[in-house]
Structure formats: C-alpha cells, structure tokens
Design a protein around this motif. Structure first.
Motif, PDB file in Angstrom:
ATOM      1  N   ARG A  42       0.972  -1.260  -0.015  1.00 44.09           N
ATOM      2  CA  ARG A  42      -0.064   0.141  -0.038  1.00 44.09           C
ATOM      3  C   ARG A  42       0.893   1.301   0.050  1.00 44.09           C
ATOM      4  O   ARG A  42       0.630   2.129  -0.656  1.00 44.09           O
ATOM      5  CB  ARG A  42      -0.994   0.221   1.253  1.00 44.09           C
ATOM      6  N   ARG A  43       2.112   1.194   0.824  1.00 44.73           N
ATOM      7  CA  ARG A  43       2.864   2.265   0.828  1.00 44.73           C
ATOM      8  C   ARG A  43       3.702   2.692  -0.386  1.00 44.73           C
ATOM      9  O   ARG A  43       4.122   3.808  -0.499  1.00 44.73           O
ATOM     10  CB  ARG A  43       3.526   2.598   2.297  1.00 44.73           C
ATOM     11  N   ILE A  44       4.191   1.507  -1.072  1.00 41.07           N
ATOM     12  CA  ILE A  44       5.162   1.759  -2.062  1.00 41.07           C
ATOM     13  C   ILE A  44       4.573   1.902  -3.479  1.00 41.07           C
ATOM     14  O   ILE A  44       5.165   2.258  -4.373  1.00 41.07           O
ATOM     15  CB  ILE A  44       6.333   0.664  -2.054  1.00 41.07           C
ATOM     16  N   PHE A  45       3.174   1.325  -3.522  1.00 40.50           N
ATOM     17  CA  PHE A  45       2.869   1.026  -4.737  1.00 40.50           C
ATOM     18  C   PHE A  45       2.750   2.375  -5.658  1.00 40.50           C
ATOM     19  O   PHE A  45       2.966   2.404  -6.703  1.00 40.50           O
ATOM     20  CB  PHE A  45       1.513   0.367  -4.807  1.00 40.50           C
ATOM     21  N   PRO A  46       2.408   3.453  -5.045  1.00 36.89           N
ATOM     22  CA  PRO A  46       2.213   4.764  -5.813  1.00 36.89           C
ATOM     23  C   PRO A  46       3.597   5.011  -6.296  1.00 36.89           C
ATOM     24  O   PRO A  46       3.552   5.957  -7.309  1.00 36.89           O
ATOM     25  CB  PRO A  46       1.651   5.912  -4.601  1.00 36.89           C
ATOM     26  N   LYS A  47       4.700   4.697  -5.992  1.00 36.09           N
ATOM     27  CA  LYS A  47       6.175   4.993  -6.510  1.00 36.09           C
ATOM     28  C   LYS A  47       6.606   4.100  -7.530  1.00 36.09           C
ATOM     29  O   LYS A  47       7.654   4.255  -7.699  1.00 36.09           O
ATOM     30  CB  LYS A  47       7.146   5.066  -5.287  1.00 36.09           C
ATOM     31  N   THR A  48       5.712   3.036  -7.889  1.00 42.23           N
ATOM     32  CA  THR A  48       5.970   1.974  -8.810  1.00 42.23           C
ATOM     33  C   THR A  48       5.538   2.340 -10.137  1.00 42.23           C
ATOM     34  O   THR A  48       4.605   3.338 -10.353  1.00 42.23           O
ATOM     35  CB  THR A  48       5.282   0.757  -8.457  1.00 42.23           C
ATOM     36  N   GLY A  49       5.731   1.728 -11.114  1.00 39.87           N
ATOM     37  CA  GLY A  49       5.248   1.656 -12.645  1.00 39.87           C
ATOM     38  C   GLY A  49       6.262   2.593 -13.351  1.00 39.87           C
ATOM     39  O   GLY A  49       6.111   2.999 -14.700  1.00 39.87           O
ATOM     40  N   ARG A  50       7.617   2.922 -12.813  1.00 41.10           N
ATOM     41  CA  ARG A  50       8.591   3.546 -13.641  1.00 41.10           C
ATOM     42  C   ARG A  50       9.397   2.787 -14.063  1.00 41.10           C
ATOM     43  O   ARG A  50      10.069   3.094 -15.219  1.00 41.10           O
ATOM     44  CB  ARG A  50       9.460   4.755 -12.660  1.00 41.10           C
ATOM     45  N   ALA A  51       9.860   1.645 -13.501  1.00 38.06           N
ATOM     46  CA  ALA A  51      10.733   0.640 -14.002  1.00 38.06           C
ATOM     47  C   ALA A  51      10.380  -0.085 -15.511  1.00 38.06           C
ATOM     48  O   ALA A  51       9.106  -0.217 -15.532  1.00 38.06           O
ATOM     49  CB  ALA A  51      11.107  -0.368 -13.065  1.00 38.06           C
ATOM     50  N   ARG A  52      11.471  -0.441 -15.959  1.00 40.55           N
ATOM     51  CA  ARG A  52      11.134  -1.110 -17.279  1.00 40.55           C
ATOM     52  C   ARG A  52      11.642  -2.675 -16.809  1.00 40.55           C
ATOM     53  O   ARG A  52      12.669  -3.015 -16.546  1.00 40.55           O
ATOM     54  CB  ARG A  52      12.083  -0.629 -18.300  1.00 40.55           C
ATOM     55  N   VAL A  53      10.553  -3.423 -16.897  1.00 40.11           N
ATOM     56  CA  VAL A  53      10.569  -4.981 -16.354  1.00 40.11           C
ATOM     57  C   VAL A  53      10.863  -5.882 -17.569  1.00 40.11           C
ATOM     58  O   VAL A  53       9.835  -6.023 -18.294  1.00 40.11           O
ATOM     59  CB  VAL A  53       9.149  -5.272 -15.501  1.00 40.11           C
ATOM     60  N   LEU A  54      11.714  -6.479 -17.631  1.00 39.58           N
ATOM     61  CA  LEU A  54      12.309  -7.425 -18.588  1.00 39.58           C
ATOM     62  C   LEU A  54      12.269  -8.706 -18.198  1.00 39.58           C
ATOM     63  O   LEU A  54      12.884  -8.998 -17.154  1.00 39.58           O
ATOM     64  CB  LEU A  54      13.526  -6.940 -19.246  1.00 39.58           C
ATOM     65  N   GLY A  55      11.735  -9.777 -19.063  1.00 41.35           N
ATOM     66  CA  GLY A  55      11.713 -11.090 -18.531  1.00 41.35           C
ATOM     67  C   GLY A  55      12.744 -11.850 -19.612  1.00 41.35           C
ATOM     68  O   GLY A  55      12.957 -11.621 -20.827  1.00 41.35           O
ATOM     69  N   LEU A  56      13.367 -12.705 -18.677  1.00 40.97           N
ATOM     70  CA  LEU A  56      14.369 -13.602 -19.623  1.00 40.97           C
ATOM     71  C   LEU A  56      13.863 -15.274 -19.023  1.00 40.97           C
ATOM     72  O   LEU A  56      13.949 -15.461 -17.904  1.00 40.97           O
ATOM     73  CB  LEU A  56      15.728 -13.561 -18.997  1.00 40.97           C
ATOM     74  N   THR A  57      13.414 -15.968 -19.991  1.00 37.93           N
ATOM     75  CA  THR A  57      13.086 -17.232 -19.748  1.00 37.93           C
ATOM     76  C   THR A  57      13.580 -18.352 -20.583  1.00 37.93           C
ATOM     77  O   THR A  57      13.866 -18.021 -21.734  1.00 37.93           O
ATOM     78  CB  THR A  57      11.345 -17.316 -19.611  1.00 37.93           C
ATOM     79  N   GLY A  58      13.636 -19.455 -20.085  1.00 39.79           N
ATOM     80  CA  GLY A  58      14.134 -20.568 -21.035  1.00 39.79           C
ATOM     81  C   GLY A  58      14.506 -21.679 -20.437  1.00 39.79           C
ATOM     82  O   GLY A  58      14.392 -21.549 -19.023  1.00 39.79           O
ATOM     83  N   PRO A  59      14.904 -22.775 -20.931  1.00 49.50           N
ATOM     84  CA  PRO A  59      15.289 -24.119 -20.374  1.00 49.50           C
ATOM     85  C   PRO A  59      16.267 -23.759 -19.317  1.00 49.50           C
ATOM     86  O   PRO A  59      17.330 -22.920 -19.366  1.00 49.50           O
ATOM     87  CB  PRO A  59      15.766 -24.737 -21.435  1.00 49.50           C
ATOM     88  N   PRO A  60      16.565 -24.722 -18.137  1.00 51.36           N
ATOM     89  CA  PRO A  60      17.502 -24.580 -17.143  1.00 51.36           C
ATOM     90  C   PRO A  60      18.857 -24.693 -18.071  1.00 51.36           C
ATOM     91  O   PRO A  60      19.307 -25.567 -18.817  1.00 51.36           O
ATOM     92  CB  PRO A  60      17.370 -25.942 -16.348  1.00 51.36           C
ATOM     93  N   GLY A  61      19.823 -23.738 -17.474  1.00 50.27           N
ATOM     94  CA  GLY A  61      21.251 -23.742 -17.726  1.00 50.27           C
ATOM     95  C   GLY A  61      21.320 -23.061 -19.202  1.00 50.27           C
ATOM     96  O   GLY A  61      22.226 -23.428 -19.863  1.00 50.27           O
ATOM     97  N   ALA A  62      20.301 -22.293 -19.724  1.00 49.94           N
ATOM     98  CA  ALA A  62      20.439 -21.920 -21.151  1.00 49.94           C
ATOM     99  C   ALA A  62      21.265 -20.726 -21.389  1.00 49.94           C
ATOM    100  O   ALA A  62      21.887 -20.249 -22.212  1.00 49.94           O
ATOM    101  CB  ALA A  62      19.132 -21.567 -21.710  1.00 49.94           C
ATOM    102  N   GLY A  63      21.754 -20.225 -19.936  1.00 44.95           N
ATOM    103  CA  GLY A  63      22.586 -18.829 -19.996  1.00 44.95           C
ATOM    104  C   GLY A  63      21.856 -17.824 -19.579  1.00 44.95           C
ATOM    105  O   GLY A  63      22.352 -16.556 -19.805  1.00 44.95           O
TER     106      GLY A  63
END
Ligand code: GTP
Ligand code: MG
Length: 326
Positions: A42-63
């Motif tokens: 509740r207290r931090i949410f108003p300060k969020t939404g600025r970061a760029r959120v990037l996902g990295l996904t893939g098989p185990p050990g892919a690097g």
C-alpha cells in the motif's frame, strides 16, 4: 547479545525509497514469507510503474543468468540502475557466470546500482509468483530503472513471466531440435525477442533458422520477434539483445497491445491474490469449522452435488472472513 529486531514496515519503506540495499533485501525477504506485505505494498505502490521490467525465460542452464549480468552491465554503461530477480534458479546465480571474467564481473556485485536477488520456491508456485511481483515493485519503488526477471521455463511454465514482464526474451540454445517443436506453442505466445545463446556451439544456425521458419508460419503479428545469437560469457550479441528489447519497448509504446498487456498483468496479479486469500481463508479455519470435510462427505454420499457444495462453501467463506494473517 540480544537479537536485532526485524525492521518494521516504516523502516523498510524509508529504506526502499532511499535505495538502501540492505532494506531492499529485507523487504524482499518479507515478501517471500508474506509478512506485512499488504501494508508495504500500500505504501510503495504509488511509487511504482517507472521501472522497465524485462523477462528472461528458457530451459535450465540456457545461460539466462549470464546474459542477465551482461545485460545489466550494458544498462549500467547507459547510466541505468538495474535489479535482477532470478526466480527458482536450478543453478546458483554466480554459477559459471563469473568464469573467465572474474574480475570484471565481480564489479557488478559491489556496484550499488545493481541489485541481484534469487527467489526460491516456498510453498505454492502461486506464492512465488506473488513474491516475484512484490520484489519487482520493491525494486521499482527503490528507483531501479530496469528490472530483469529470470525464470526457468520449459513448455508452459514460462508463460507465468508475462504476468510480470513487459518485454520477454526467450533464451534457447543450439541443439534443442525437436524440443523447439514441442515448446513452440508456449514460446511463440510469449517471446518478444528470441535469444539463441551458446552460439559458440554447433547448431546455432540451425536453431535460428528453425525459429525463423516458425515465425514465417505465423504471420499476421504486428511485432515479429527478432532472433539474436549470443555468446553470453563473452558478451557477444548482448548489445543486440538490449537493442531488440528497446525496439520492442518503442513498438509497444505506440501499440494498443501496451494497454492490453498492462491490464493482463494487473488482472493476473489480482486474481492470484484473490485465490491466495480464498485458500488462506479455508486453511485458517479448523477442519471441523471450514465445512470442507462435511461437504466432501455429502458429495461422496451423493447427498449434494459438487457445484452446490462449492457455492455453499464459497458463500460461507466470503460472508465470514477469517482473521487476516498477511
Ligand atoms: N559455451 C557457452 N557456455 C555458456 C554460454 N552462456 C552460458 N554458458 C554456461 O552455461 C552454464 C549455465 O549458465 P547460467 O547463466 O547459469 O544459465 P541459467 O539459464 O541461468 O541456468 P538456470 O538458472 O540454472 O536455469 C554456465 O556454466 C555458463 O558459463 C555460452 O554462450 N556459451
Ligand atoms: Mg540462472
């Protein structure tokens, strides 16, 4: 010596806003265990939404971790602060990533502009997904410009990443062969960028060609995921990955897809919280009072159908909320 008391929410919030690494770590630990999260959120949410959120996904050990560290370096060179959240890694974060690059990579671990955290499975997968979103919020509120979320995925598991990340890179390695066929439905849905890592190994050309062919067979998408080859430990191809992620961001900014994705993330998070809450409400009652056993008996004895029993229990649980725990 008396134990140091755990920091309260106010201390955590102040620490997060000040970008204090220790407090950020403590806040993420709190998110993992579920303690005090609603108040913190509740207290931090108003300060969020600025970061760029990037996902990295893939098989185990892919690097993925190695790539995340190299991408972090690239973003640091552009003056950005970077958070890395590795969800349920099968190998430790440092495993191999610093090999052959020990000195330069160790800088990244002491750089206050980089925050690295592994999140482990505790309890349900649902709880981990929630804690991951909370960790992203914490880093976002702490002023990290880019947050890289690494998840292990084969098949459908990686689909979870779209609940958190705006842009998703699927990291594959040469020689997956038939696996690409097997996982293609899942990865086509979620990949904004394809990374063929370990391009120093045989078969990278073939893997890239197979991916390109797969993309050719699914026309009509307004964004065609670029395919980037990398040798992550050497940093080869990493600027191209960053470039591809940034291009996707630019494309997204001018696309109705952005709003759709943001709503999808918010919905997934909200629904997951509701589910978690419902489970908690059920679990916080004694077996005698939650009505579950009685309902099971009634169904077994064919005295009540499962739908009616579910409706009856649902109404009861939502009418008489159990004591709030987290
Ligand atoms: N030859 C080669 N090895 C690589 C490359 N990228 C990573 N590795 C090695 O592959 C191993 C796994 O790398 P990680 O970065 O830990 O892989 P990961 O996908 O994060 O692994 P998990 O989180 O356990 O799923 C390490 O030994 C790395 O040094 C590459 O491009 N070429
Ligand atoms: Mg990893």
């Amino acid at each position: 010596m008396s134990p140091v008391p755990a920091p309260g929410t106010s201390e955590l919030v102040a620490g997060i806003f000040a970008g204090d690494g220790r407090r950020i770590g403590q806040a993420i630990s709190a998110a993992e265990s579920g303690d005090g999260v609603p108040e913190l959120s509740r207290r931090i949410f108003p300060k969020t939404g600025r970061a760029r959120v990037l996902g990295l996904t893939g098989p185990p050990g892919a690097g993925k971790s190695t790539l995340a560290l190299k991408m972090a370096q690239a973003y640091r060179a552009r003056g950005r602060k970077v958070g890395i959240v590795a969800v349920d890694p099968s190998s430790p974060f440092t495993g191999g990533a610093i090999l052959g690059d020990r000195i330069r990579m160790s800088e990244i671990y002491t750089d206050p502009g980089v925050f690295i955290r592994s999140m482990a499975t505790r309890g349900s997968m649902g709880g981990l997904a929630r804690a991951t979103s909370d960790a992203v919020d914490i880093l976002d509120a702490a002023g990290f410009d880019v947050v890289l979320v690494e998840t292990v995925g084969v098949g459908q598991d990686e689909v979870d990443i779209i609940r958190t990340a705006e842009t998703v890179a699927v990291v594959l390695v040469p020689g997956l062969g038939d696996d690409i066929q097997a996982i293609k439905a899942g990865i086509l849905e979620i990949a904004d960028v394809f990374v063929v890592n370990k391009a120093d190994k045989e078969g990278a050309d073939r893997t890239s060609a197979e991916l390109a062919m797969m993309l050719d067979l699914t026309p009509g998408r307004s964004w065609r995921p670029p395919i980037v080859r990398t040798v992550a430990p050497r940093g080869e191809g990493v600027p191209e990955v960053v470039e591809a992620m940034e291009s996707h961001r630019s494309w997204l900014a001018n696309s109705p897809e952005a709003g759709f994705r943001a709503a999808r993330r918010a919905r997934a998070r909200l629904v997951a919280l509701l589910e978690e809450r419902f489970h908690r409400s059920l679990e916080s009652r004694s077996p005698e009072s939650n009505g579950l056993e009685e309902a099971i008996r009634r169904i077994r004895e064919r005295r009540e159908d499962p739908y009616s029993a579910a409706t009856r229990l649902f109404e009861r649980l939502t009418r008489e909320p159990a004591a709030e725990r987290a």
